[in-house]
Structures are given as C-alpha cells and as structure tokens.
Scaffold this motif. Structure first.
Motif, mmCIF file in Angstrom:
data_model
loop_
_atom_site.group_PDB
_atom_site.id
_atom_site.type_symbol
_atom_site.label_atom_id
_atom_site.label_comp_id
_atom_site.label_asym_id
_atom_site.label_seq_id
_atom_site.Cartn_x
_atom_site.Cartn_y
_atom_site.Cartn_z
ATOM 1 N N GLN A 21 4.228 10.107 -7.025
ATOM 2 C CA GLN A 21 5.187 10.425 -8.091
ATOM 3 C C GLN A 21 4.476 10.762 -9.388
ATOM 4 O OE1 GLN A 21 8.830 9.285 -8.044
ATOM 5 N NE2 GLN A 21 9.182 10.041 -10.069
ATOM 6 N N SER A 22 3.423 9.978 -9.677
ATOM 7 C CA SER A 22 2.649 10.235 -10.897
ATOM 8 C C SER A 22 1.989 11.607 -10.844
ATOM 9 C CB SER A 22 1.578 9.152 -11.082
ATOM 10 O OG SER A 22 2.173 7.884 -11.268
ATOM 11 N N ARG A 23 1.474 11.967 -9.669
ATOM 12 C CA ARG A 23 0.850 13.286 -9.523
ATOM 13 C C ARG A 23 1.859 14.402 -9.757
ATOM 14 N NH1 ARG A 23 -2.638 10.961 -5.464
ATOM 15 N NH2 ARG A 23 -1.082 11.360 -3.848
ATOM 16 N N GLY A 48 0.825 -1.214 0.000
ATOM 17 C CA GLY A 48 0.000 0.000 0.000
ATOM 18 C C GLY A 48 0.854 1.256 0.000
ATOM 19 N N GLU A 49 1.922 1.226 0.788
ATOM 20 C CA GLU A 49 2.827 2.390 0.842
ATOM 21 C C GLU A 49 3.529 2.571 -0.489
ATOM 22 O OE1 GLU A 49 4.919 5.672 2.360
ATOM 23 O OE2 GLU A 49 3.071 4.637 2.947
ATOM 24 N N SER A 50 3.935 1.450 -1.116
ATOM 25 C CA SER A 50 4.594 1.524 -2.420
ATOM 26 C C SER A 50 3.650 2.116 -3.464
ATOM 27 C CB SER A 50 5.048 0.124 -2.845
ATOM 28 O OG SER A 50 5.610 0.155 -4.135
ATOM 29 N N LEU A 51 2.376 1.671 -3.415
ATOM 30 C CA LEU A 51 1.396 2.192 -4.359
ATOM 31 C C LEU A 51 1.155 3.681 -4.126
ATOM 32 C CD1 LEU A 51 -0.645 1.689 -6.598
ATOM 33 C CD2 LEU A 51 -2.309 1.000 -4.855
ATOM 34 N N ARG A 52 1.108 4.069 -2.832
ATOM 35 C CA ARG A 52 0.909 5.479 -2.508
ATOM 36 C C ARG A 52 2.050 6.334 -3.044
ATOM 37 N NH1 ARG A 52 2.352 9.419 0.580
ATOM 38 N NH2 ARG A 52 4.045 8.213 1.540
ATOM 39 N N LEU A 53 3.289 5.832 -2.903
ATOM 40 C CA LEU A 53 4.451 6.571 -3.400
ATOM 41 C C LEU A 53 4.427 6.685 -4.923
ATOM 42 C CD1 LEU A 53 7.246 5.112 -1.078
ATOM 43 C CD2 LEU A 53 6.255 7.408 -1.002
#
Length: 217
Positions: A24-26, A15-20
């Motif tokens: 980054q995409s944002r 979940g943390e990896s996906l959040r990061l």
C-alpha cells in the motif's frame, strides 16, 4: 497458551499484514510521484505559455513601431525555437514562384542553399507547402518521396524532419512559409501546431504591413 503451530500462524499473518502495508505504501508513493510529475509538467507548460505570450507581445510591439521586417522575422524564429527546444526555424518569402531568404538564425548555411528554390507541390516541405497552400508535415525526410532528390541537402545540415506552414495574406495569397526542422524524425503535437500557427499568422501580418525589399533575380 499458544502452540508452536499457533505462533507460526501468527507470524505468517503478521508477515502478510506487513507485506500488504508495504504494498500500500508503495502504491501511495507511486501516486505521489505521478502527481509531482503532473505538477512539474503543468508548471513547465505554464512557463512555456507565459514565455510565448511575452514573446508574441514583443513581436507585436516591434510591428507597431515599424521595426525592420528582417528583425521581426528573426525574432519570430528565435521565439519558436525557444518554445520548442531542439527545433530549427526558417522563414522563406514567396517571390513569384521562388522562395527567397527571410530568416533562419540557427542554420544560415541551409538558408543560403535553398534561397531562390522554385516551389513545387511534389518537392520538399516548404516548397510543397507554398505550392499547395497548405501545411505540410514531413515526419521523416529519409523516407519521404518529396525529398528523394534532396537527401544529400538534408544530410549536410543534419535535418531529419520538417514541418512547413504557408503564411497567408488577408486575401489568402501565399506570402511565404514558416518552417520548423528537427535533427531527428518526429511529427507535431497539437500544441506544436498551435504555437506554429499563432506565430505564422503574426509574421504574415508583419509582412503585409511592411513588405521586405525584393531582389530582381
């Protein structure tokens, strides 16, 4: 075999990896948007510069052909109004100590009221510019002491800001003023001043070549 706690840890890490990754995409998307905005701005600046250059070329050709000065003055006003949308351009010609009608295609009723105005270094914007022989910037007419006695005039014509540039002859004599008025308070940017100064010099050259007929009043 992973325990329940191990699976929970993996889920948290995923979940943390996906959040990061999303963060980054944002950031990347925002950077792209900013770059597109910069490109759009550069494109608009290029179009404006190209239009201004084309307009100045046309005015120069009008001067060279010996076209009527009135047409050159009106064309100059419209050129600056096109380059600076929302502005109202006015050219006043100095006749002795009075400013006389030059051109104001977008607000002729205002021209009719100020035609014949006596110049005074402490009054108005165009008047002060002609009297002082220097550029005068009135960022907010309602709070400027030079307009204290003429607020009703400005209100009637919806004017809240004014910038005036004296047009000088080759021997530094004032020929008149190139004024730019706005319906809201504002001051000029360096780009604004560059455009105004360029056109004011061109108009001064036109006036020297072919002085407008003066009226004995």
């Amino acid at each position: 075999m992973k325990t329940q706690f191990g699976e929970a840890d993996d889920a948290v890490q995923n979940g943390e990896s996906l959040r990061l990754e999303l963060e980054q995409s944002r950031h990347e998307l925002e950077a792209c948007r900013q770059r597109l905005a910069q490109i759009d701005e550069l494109f608009e600046v290029h179009k404006k510069s190209e239009a201004l250059l084309h307009g100045e070329k046309n005015l120069t050709e009008m001067i060279a052909r010996g076209d009527a000065l009135e047409a050159i003055l009106e064309g100059s006003c419209r050129l600056v109004e096109q380059a600076l949308p929302g502005s109202l351009a006015i050219i006043l010609l100095l006749d002795g100590k009075r400013l006389r009608r030059g051109a104001a295609p977008s607000f002729p009723k205002y021209m009719a009221e100020v035609d014949g105005f006596e110049i005074d270094p402490a009054v108005g914007t165009c008047s002060a510019a002609a009297a002082r022989q220097e550029q005068v910037i009135t960022a907010d007419i309602t709070t400027d002491a030079h307009w204290a006695g003429y607020l009703d005039l400005a209100e009637r014509h919806g004017l809240r800001a004014g910038w005036a540039t004296p047009m000088l002859s080759s021997d530094n004599q004032v020929l008149g003023t190139f004024g730019l008025y706005w319906p809201e308070p504002r001051g000029p940017t360096p780009d604004h001043l560059q455009i105004i100064n360029q056109v004011a010099r061109l108009v001064a050259f036109a006036i020297e070549r072919k002085p407008i007929a003066r009226r004995n009043e």
